[in-house]
Design a protein around this motif. Structure first.
Motif, PDB file in Angstrom:
ATOM      1  N   UNK A  66       5.864  -4.583  -7.118  1.00 24.42           N
ATOM      2  CA  UNK A  66       5.316  -3.294  -7.538  1.00 24.42           C
ATOM      3  C   UNK A  66       4.156  -3.527  -8.493  1.00 24.42           C
ATOM      4  N   UNK A  67       3.222  -2.578  -8.485  1.00 19.95           N
ATOM      5  CA  UNK A  67       2.112  -2.598  -9.433  1.00 19.95           C
ATOM      6  C   UNK A  67       2.050  -1.274 -10.172  1.00 19.95           C
ATOM      7  N   UNK A  68       1.789  -1.345 -11.465  1.00 16.59           N
ATOM      8  CA  UNK A  68       1.496  -0.147 -12.243  1.00 16.59           C
ATOM      9  C   UNK A  68      -0.007   0.038 -12.213  1.00 16.59           C
ATOM     10  N   UNK A  69      -0.455   1.169 -11.700  1.00 14.47           N
ATOM     11  CA  UNK A  69      -1.887   1.479 -11.663  1.00 14.47           C
ATOM     12  C   UNK A  69      -2.179   2.342 -12.886  1.00 14.47           C
ATOM     13  N   UNK A  70      -3.018   1.825 -13.767  1.00 13.52           N
ATOM     14  CA  UNK A  70      -3.309   2.517 -15.008  1.00 13.52           C
ATOM     15  C   UNK A  70      -4.468   3.485 -14.832  1.00 13.52           C
ATOM     16  N   UNK A 128       0.788  -1.239   0.000  1.00 16.85           N
ATOM     17  CA  UNK A 128       0.000   0.000   0.000  1.00 16.85           C
ATOM     18  C   UNK A 128       0.823   1.293   0.000  1.00 16.85           C
ATOM     19  N   UNK A 129       1.958   1.309  -0.673  1.00 15.81           N
ATOM     20  CA  UNK A 129       2.800   2.503  -0.659  1.00 15.81           C
ATOM     21  C   UNK A 129       3.006   3.022  -2.075  1.00 15.81           C
ATOM     22  N   UNK A 130       2.681   4.289  -2.294  1.00 15.67           N
ATOM     23  CA  UNK A 130       2.858   4.886  -3.602  1.00 15.67           C
ATOM     24  C   UNK A 130       4.289   5.401  -3.738  1.00 15.67           C
ATOM     25  N   UNK A 131       4.930   5.072  -4.867  1.00 17.57           N
ATOM     26  CA  UNK A 131       6.257   5.605  -5.159  1.00 17.57           C
ATOM     27  C   UNK A 131       6.074   6.939  -5.869  1.00 17.57           C
ATOM     28  N   UNK A 132       6.816   7.969  -5.420  1.00 11.33           N
ATOM     29  CA  UNK A 132       6.617   9.309  -5.980  1.00 11.33           C
ATOM     30  C   UNK A 132       7.870   9.942  -6.545  1.00 11.33           C
ATOM     31  N   UNK A 133       9.039   9.521  -6.069  1.00  9.78           N
ATOM     32  CA  UNK A 133      10.256  10.238  -6.456  1.00  9.78           C
ATOM     33  C   UNK A 133      11.446   9.294  -6.468  1.00  9.78           C
ATOM     34  N   UNK A 134      12.565   9.828  -6.907  1.00 13.54           N
ATOM     35  CA  UNK A 134      13.793   9.030  -7.035  1.00 13.54           C
ATOM     36  C   UNK A 134      14.239   8.423  -5.712  1.00 13.54           C
ATOM     37  N   UNK A 135      14.080   9.152  -4.608  1.00 10.05           N
ATOM     38  CA  UNK A 135      14.495   8.622  -3.303  1.00 10.05           C
ATOM     39  C   UNK A 135      13.679   7.395  -2.915  1.00 10.05           C
ATOM     40  N   UNK A 136      12.395   7.386  -3.284  1.00  9.43           N
ATOM     41  CA  UNK A 136      11.558   6.214  -3.010  1.00  9.43           C
ATOM     42  C   UNK A 136      12.087   4.996  -3.767  1.00  9.43           C
ATOM     43  N   UNK A 137      12.462   5.214  -5.011  1.00  4.07           N
ATOM     44  CA  UNK A 137      12.991   4.131  -5.843  1.00  4.07           C
ATOM     45  C   UNK A 137      14.344   3.657  -5.312  1.00  4.07           C
ATOM     46  N   UNK A 138      15.172   4.561  -4.850  1.00  3.76           N
ATOM     47  CA  UNK A 138      16.491   4.210  -4.328  1.00  3.76           C
ATOM     48  C   UNK A 138      16.406   3.302  -3.097  1.00  3.76           C
ATOM     49  N   UNK A 139      15.311   3.362  -2.371  1.00  9.14           N
ATOM     50  CA  UNK A 139      15.136   2.529  -1.172  1.00  9.14           C
ATOM     51  C   UNK A 139      14.632   1.124  -1.481  1.00  9.14           C
ATOM     52  N   UNK A 140      14.256   0.857  -2.717  1.00 10.96           N
ATOM     53  CA  UNK A 140      13.736  -0.466  -3.064  1.00 10.96           C
ATOM     54  C   UNK A 140      14.806  -1.531  -2.892  1.00 10.96           C
ATOM     55  N   UNK A 141      14.357  -2.727  -2.516  1.00 11.29           N
ATOM     56  CA  UNK A 141      15.267  -3.851  -2.337  1.00 11.29           C
ATOM     57  C   UNK A 141      14.907  -4.956  -3.328  1.00 11.29           C
TER      58      UNK A 141
END
Length: 107
Positions: A74-78, A56-69
């Motif tokens: 992930x889901x793409x919401x169309x 339930x967490x929306x990714x919004x910016x580069x820092x969010x992506x950098x924290x991924x392990x």
């Protein structure tokens, strides 16, 4: 490389499996994640409303992506569009019981 599991968020699909994508750890940006995910899933990036890290967490910016392990899901919401919906199950006119003339009546 960072390995992520990605799918399109759509409860109407019978099979909604994840695919694994690889991202270069030197290029961990939101834009790169979006481009690679869309290319692998065959989706136009303009149709993506948001990227959700499950559950339930929306990714919004580069820092969010950098924290991924590795192996995070992930889901793409169309974005839903009447003109260009990629996964429409059926149009109203195709559903049983729909009366086109009744929908055009004016009162």
């Amino acid at each position: 490389e960072l390995v992520l599991k990605v799918r399109i968020q759509n409860p109407n699909l019978r099979e909604n499996d994840f695919i694994e994508i690889e991202l270069d750890r030197q290029e961990l940006t939101y834009k790169e994640l979006l481009q690679v995910s869309c290319r692998e899933l065959g989706v136009n990036p303009e149709h993506v409303q948001k990227i959700r890290k499950l559950p339930n967490t929306m990714l919004r910016k580069d820092k969010d992506v950098a924290r991924l392990q590795d192996f995070q899901e992930l889901e793409l919401v169309l974005a839903v569009s009447d003109k260009n919906s990629l996964f429409r199950v059926s149009a109203l006119s195709e559903q049983s019981g729909y009366n086109k003339k009744a929908s055009e009546l004016t009162y």
